[in-house]
Write an enzyme that holds these catalytic residues in place. Structure first.
Site, PDB file in Angstrom:
ATOM      1  N   HIS A   1       0.834  -1.203   0.000  1.00 62.76           N
ATOM      2  CA  HIS A   1       0.000   0.000   0.000  1.00 62.76           C
ATOM      3  C   HIS A   1       0.866   1.248   0.000  1.00 62.76           C
ATOM      4  CE1 HIS A   1      -0.459   0.545   4.714  1.00 62.76           C
ATOM      5  NE2 HIS A   1       0.793   0.458   4.333  1.00 62.76           N
TER       6      HIS A   1
ATOM      7  N   CYS B   1       5.610   6.391   4.652  1.00 62.99           N
ATOM      8  CA  CYS B   1       4.488   5.589   4.130  1.00 62.99           C
ATOM      9  C   CYS B   1       3.853   6.253   2.907  1.00 62.99           C
ATOM     10  CB  CYS B   1       3.431   5.379   5.211  1.00 62.99           C
ATOM     11  SG  CYS B   1       4.063   4.430   6.598  1.00 62.99           S
TER      12      CYS B   1
ATOM     13  N   HIS C   1       4.939   0.237  -0.211  1.00 62.45           N
ATOM     14  CA  HIS C   1       5.704  -0.710   0.607  1.00 62.45           C
ATOM     15  C   HIS C   1       4.747  -1.815   1.022  1.00 62.45           C
ATOM     16  CE1 HIS C   1       3.788   2.016   3.477  1.00 62.45           C
ATOM     17  NE2 HIS C   1       3.737   0.969   4.286  1.00 62.45           N
TER      18      HIS C   1
ATOM     19  N   HIS D   1       3.348  -5.157   3.642  1.00 64.77           N
ATOM     20  CA  HIS D   1       3.189  -5.688   4.995  1.00 64.77           C
ATOM     21  C   HIS D   1       2.765  -7.146   4.924  1.00 64.77           C
ATOM     22  CE1 HIS D   1       3.463  -1.880   7.128  1.00 64.77           C
ATOM     23  NE2 HIS D   1       2.657  -1.351   6.225  1.00 64.77           N
TER      24      HIS D   1
ATOM     25  N   ASP E   1      -4.546 -10.891  -0.945  1.00 67.60           N
ATOM     26  CA  ASP E   1      -3.181 -11.422  -0.821  1.00 67.60           C
ATOM     27  C   ASP E   1      -2.370 -11.140  -2.085  1.00 67.60           C
ATOM     28  OD1 ASP E   1      -1.098 -12.802   0.483  1.00 67.60           O
ATOM     29  OD2 ASP E   1      -1.637 -14.671  -0.552  1.00 67.60           O
ATOM     30  N   HIS E   2      -1.147 -10.620  -1.880  1.00 62.99           N
ATOM     31  CA  HIS E   2      -0.238 -10.283  -2.990  1.00 62.99           C
ATOM     32  C   HIS E   2      -0.854  -9.277  -3.962  1.00 62.99           C
ATOM     33  CE1 HIS E   2       2.015 -13.542  -1.227  1.00 62.99           C
ATOM     34  NE2 HIS E   2       3.054 -13.150  -1.930  1.00 62.99           N
TER      35      HIS E   2
ATOM     36  N   GLU F   1      -0.411  -5.250  11.724  1.00 60.65           N
ATOM     37  CA  GLU F   1       0.295  -4.722  10.556  1.00 60.65           C
ATOM     38  C   GLU F   1       1.793  -5.003  10.689  1.00 60.65           C
ATOM     39  OE1 GLU F   1      -0.168  -0.512   8.403  1.00 60.65           O
ATOM     40  OE2 GLU F   1       0.908  -0.412  10.289  1.00 60.65           O
TER      41      GLU F   1
HETATM   42 NI    NI Z   1       2.321   0.584   5.722  1.00 60.70          NI
END
Ligand code: NI
Length: 134
Positions: free
Chosen positions: A15, A34, A40, A42, A80-81, A124
């Protein structure tokens, strides 16, 4: 008497925190690293908690196979991904983990009818986590 069942799922997603309500400079100020244009990732841990009576016949609050099927189909396969910013639900919503938590709560509440959803909690990182409950 009310019983609870919780289950955790893992999903990895990218995100970028950026609000269209702010200028680029204000976005950098509010979101810091961010707001990096490249985003980036998570490794999220999504925990869901359901409640209800223990069914006299099955001895269960809710069948885990039903929970897993729904969560796989509606949550894990969807996110996911993926890049969260490119998901339709985040087109006008900053993909913070607060908002991801809220959207996952909304999807489960609307679609899963086998038990009452009490809470969605998302880790997170090892140091921050978010919760939504009604
Ligand atoms: Ni983040």
């Amino acid at each position: 008497m009310k019983a609870y069942l919780s289950r955790r799922y893992r999903l990895s997603a990218a995100h970028r925190l950026h609000s269209p309500a702010y200028s680029d400079a204000k976005n950098r100020e509010v979101y810091g690293k961010c707001n990096n244009p490249h985003g980036h990732g998570h490794n999220y841990i999504v925990e869901v908690t359901f409640s209800g009576p223990v069914d006299a016949a099955t001895g269960m609050v809710v069948n885990l196979a039903d929970v897993d099927g729904f969560m796989r189909r509606e949550i894990v396969d969807r996110f996911d991904h993926q890049n969260l910013n490119q998901q339709a639900i985040f087109e006008h919503l900053v993909p913070t983990t607060e908002n991801l938590c809220r959207e996952i709560h909304r999807i489960i509440s609307a679609g899963f009818k086998h038990a009452k959803l009490e809470r969605v909690r998302i880790e997170e990182t090892s140091n921050n986590f978010f919760e939504i409950s009604e």
